[in-house]
Design a protein around this motif. Structure first.
Motif, PDB file in Angstrom:
ATOM      1  N   MET A   1      84.817 -37.789   1.050  1.00  0.00           N
ATOM      2  CA  MET A   1      83.674 -37.117   1.636  1.00  0.00           C
ATOM      3  C   MET A   1      82.657 -38.170   2.063  1.00  0.00           C
ATOM      4  N   ALA A   2      82.132 -38.051   3.250  1.00  0.00           N
ATOM      5  CA  ALA A   2      81.188 -39.032   3.794  1.00  0.00           C
ATOM      6  C   ALA A   2      79.818 -38.876   3.135  1.00  0.00           C
ATOM      7  N   LYS A   3      79.128 -40.017   2.997  1.00  0.00           N
ATOM      8  CA  LYS A   3      77.779 -39.985   2.437  1.00  0.00           C
ATOM      9  C   LYS A   3      76.813 -39.420   3.464  1.00  0.00           C
ATOM     10  N   LYS A   4      75.821 -38.710   2.976  1.00  0.00           N
ATOM     11  CA  LYS A   4      74.801 -38.157   3.855  1.00  0.00           C
ATOM     12  C   LYS A   4      73.844 -39.265   4.276  1.00  0.00           C
ATOM     13  N   LYS A   5      73.570 -39.373   5.573  1.00  0.00           N
ATOM     14  CA  LYS A   5      72.651 -40.390   6.072  1.00  0.00           C
ATOM     15  C   LYS A   5      71.220 -39.952   5.830  1.00  0.00           C
ATOM     16  N   ARG A   6      70.370 -40.934   5.544  1.00  0.00           N
ATOM     17  CA  ARG A   6      68.940 -40.662   5.375  1.00  0.00           C
ATOM     18  C   ARG A   6      68.294 -40.648   6.752  1.00  0.00           C
ATOM     19  N   THR A   7      67.585 -39.605   7.063  1.00  0.00           N
ATOM     20  CA  THR A   7      66.881 -39.553   8.339  1.00  0.00           C
ATOM     21  C   THR A   7      65.382 -39.428   8.145  1.00  0.00           C
ATOM     22  N   GLU A   8      64.972 -38.698   7.130  1.00  0.00           N
ATOM     23  CA  GLU A   8      63.537 -38.542   6.890  1.00  0.00           C
ATOM     24  C   GLU A   8      63.303 -38.486   5.384  1.00  0.00           C
ATOM     25  N   GLY A   9      62.227 -39.082   4.926  1.00  0.00           N
ATOM     26  CA  GLY A   9      61.911 -39.101   3.510  1.00  0.00           C
ATOM     27  C   GLY A   9      61.647 -40.513   3.054  1.00  0.00           C
ATOM     28  N   TYR A  10      61.248 -40.661   1.796  1.00  0.00           N
ATOM     29  CA  TYR A  10      60.898 -41.996   1.344  1.00  0.00           C
ATOM     30  C   TYR A  10      62.137 -42.777   0.924  1.00  0.00           C
ATOM     31  N   ILE A  11      62.072 -44.076   1.126  1.00  0.00           N
ATOM     32  CA  ILE A  11      63.176 -44.977   0.793  1.00  0.00           C
ATOM     33  C   ILE A  11      62.914 -45.599  -0.575  1.00  0.00           C
ATOM     34  N   ALA A  12      61.707 -46.147  -0.734  1.00  0.00           N
ATOM     35  CA  ALA A  12      61.344 -46.815  -1.983  1.00  0.00           C
ATOM     36  C   ALA A  12      59.871 -46.579  -2.259  1.00  0.00           C
ATOM     37  N   GLU A  13      59.534 -46.564  -3.542  1.00  0.00           N
ATOM     38  CA  GLU A  13      58.149 -46.370  -3.943  1.00  0.00           C
ATOM     39  C   GLU A  13      57.817 -47.389  -5.022  1.00  0.00           C
ATOM     40  N   ASN A  14      56.655 -47.992  -4.904  1.00  0.00           N
ATOM     41  CA  ASN A  14      56.195 -48.966  -5.884  1.00  0.00           C
ATOM     42  C   ASN A  14      55.262 -48.244  -6.857  1.00  0.00           C
ATOM     43  N   ARG A  15      55.841 -47.625  -7.879  1.00  0.00           N
ATOM     44  CA  ARG A  15      55.051 -46.839  -8.821  1.00  0.00           C
ATOM     45  C   ARG A  15      54.203 -47.719  -9.725  1.00  0.00           C
ATOM     46  N   LYS A  16      54.643 -48.942  -9.925  1.00  0.00           N
ATOM     47  CA  LYS A  16      53.918 -49.864 -10.800  1.00  0.00           C
ATOM     48  C   LYS A  16      52.602 -50.333 -10.167  1.00  0.00           C
ATOM     49  N   ALA A  17      52.491 -50.239  -8.842  1.00  0.00           N
ATOM     50  CA  ALA A  17      51.308 -50.732  -8.137  1.00  0.00           C
ATOM     51  C   ALA A  17      50.046 -49.989  -8.554  1.00  0.00           C
ATOM     52  N   ARG A  18      50.128 -48.686  -8.718  1.00  0.00           N
ATOM     53  CA  ARG A  18      48.938 -47.915  -9.088  1.00  0.00           C
ATOM     54  C   ARG A  18      48.514 -48.182 -10.533  1.00  0.00           C
ATOM     55  N   HIS A  19      49.432 -48.684 -11.343  1.00  0.00           N
ATOM     56  CA  HIS A  19      49.094 -49.049 -12.714  1.00  0.00           C
ATOM     57  C   HIS A  19      48.433 -50.430 -12.762  1.00  0.00           C
ATOM     58  N   ASP A  20      48.938 -51.362 -11.960  1.00  0.00           N
ATOM     59  CA  ASP A  20      48.454 -52.741 -11.995  1.00  0.00           C
ATOM     60  C   ASP A  20      47.239 -52.993 -11.103  1.00  0.00           C
ATOM     61  N   TYR A  21      47.019 -52.155 -10.101  1.00  0.00           N
ATOM     62  CA  TYR A  21      45.958 -52.389  -9.122  1.00  0.00           C
ATOM     63  C   TYR A  21      45.119 -51.136  -8.919  1.00  0.00           C
ATOM     64  N   THR A  22      43.870 -51.359  -8.503  1.00  0.00           N
ATOM     65  CA  THR A  22      43.004 -50.275  -8.054  1.00  0.00           C
ATOM     66  C   THR A  22      43.125 -50.229  -6.537  1.00  0.00           C
ATOM     67  N   ILE A  23      43.668 -49.151  -6.014  1.00  0.00           N
ATOM     68  CA  ILE A  23      43.897 -49.022  -4.578  1.00  0.00           C
ATOM     69  C   ILE A  23      42.595 -48.547  -3.925  1.00  0.00           C
ATOM     70  N   GLU A  24      42.029 -49.387  -3.058  1.00  0.00           N
ATOM     71  CA  GLU A  24      40.775 -49.056  -2.397  1.00  0.00           C
ATOM     72  C   GLU A  24      41.002 -48.300  -1.093  1.00  0.00           C
ATOM     73  N   ASP A  25      42.032 -48.679  -0.357  1.00  0.00           N
ATOM     74  CA  ASP A  25      42.319 -48.068   0.938  1.00  0.00           C
ATOM     75  C   ASP A  25      43.807 -48.236   1.217  1.00  0.00           C
ATOM     76  N   SER A  26      44.357 -47.420   2.101  1.00  0.00           N
ATOM     77  CA  SER A  26      45.765 -47.576   2.463  1.00  0.00           C
ATOM     78  C   SER A  26      45.930 -47.339   3.957  1.00  0.00           C
ATOM     79  N   LEU A  27      46.978 -47.929   4.522  1.00  0.00           N
ATOM     80  CA  LEU A  27      47.278 -47.719   5.933  1.00  0.00           C
ATOM     81  C   LEU A  27      48.768 -47.861   6.167  1.00  0.00           C
ATOM     82  N   GLU A  28      49.230 -47.269   7.265  1.00  0.00           N
ATOM     83  CA  GLU A  28      50.643 -47.274   7.626  1.00  0.00           C
ATOM     84  C   GLU A  28      50.929 -48.435   8.566  1.00  0.00           C
ATOM     85  N   ALA A  29      52.031 -49.139   8.321  1.00  0.00           N
ATOM     86  CA  ALA A  29      52.430 -50.262   9.171  1.00  0.00           C
ATOM     87  C   ALA A  29      53.909 -50.145   9.485  1.00  0.00           C
TER      88      ALA A  29
END
Length: 156
Positions: A1-29
């Protein structure tokens, strides 16, 4: 059976970042990837953003130390898993972020990597300042207290 391709959705998330840092602002790149990197992301996933950060190099912003595994079927045209990858931003945004990086205690941390509606890989960057150990402990105490409060309210 073929694997389903990813088309939309998140690939990876850095969950540790919100623990180690205070996020002041965010932007998409956008991010400049090779063909074997995109195929690897779509088929295998397994992207790691935990140790990665963004920084300035020759007037452009790059993503350093992000691990995208090699695509097995690419053979000799494969990519280096932890190579620097150029971030695609407008000049005004690059200047703003470069100025923020040069200030003391400010870092650009990747929070999420995902596919947008058009199927392009995007990166959510956070302008962050590091937390001290006491700040981390305080945040943990607050989170534990909220959980206990919810349990008490749920049981009564």
């Amino acid at each position: 059976m073929a694997k389903k391709k990813r088309t939309e959705g998140y690939i990876a998330e850095n969950r540790k970042a919100r623990h180690d840092y205070t996020i002041e602002d965010s932007l998409e790149a956008g991010i400049m990837l090779l063909g074997s990197e995109v195929k690897s992301i779509r088929m295998q996933g397994g992207v790691s953003l935990v140790e990665s950060h963004a920084g300035e190099k020759q007037g452009d912003l790059y993503l350093f130390n992000a691990n995208i595994p090699e695509y097995k079927m690419s053979n000799q045209f494969n990519h280096e898993p932890r190579r620097p990858r150029k971030l695609l931003l407008k000049k005004r945004e690059i200047n703003k972020l470069s100025a923020a990086i040069k200030r003391q205690g400010i870092a650009l941390i990747p929070l999420k990597m995902y596919f947008n509606k058009r199927g392009l890989v995007k990166l959510l960057l956070g302008i962050a300042s590091g937390k001290k150990k006491t700040d981390k402990r305080e945040a943990d105490k607050q989170r534990d207290w909220q959980r206990q409060k919810e349990r008490i309210l749920k049981n009564s």
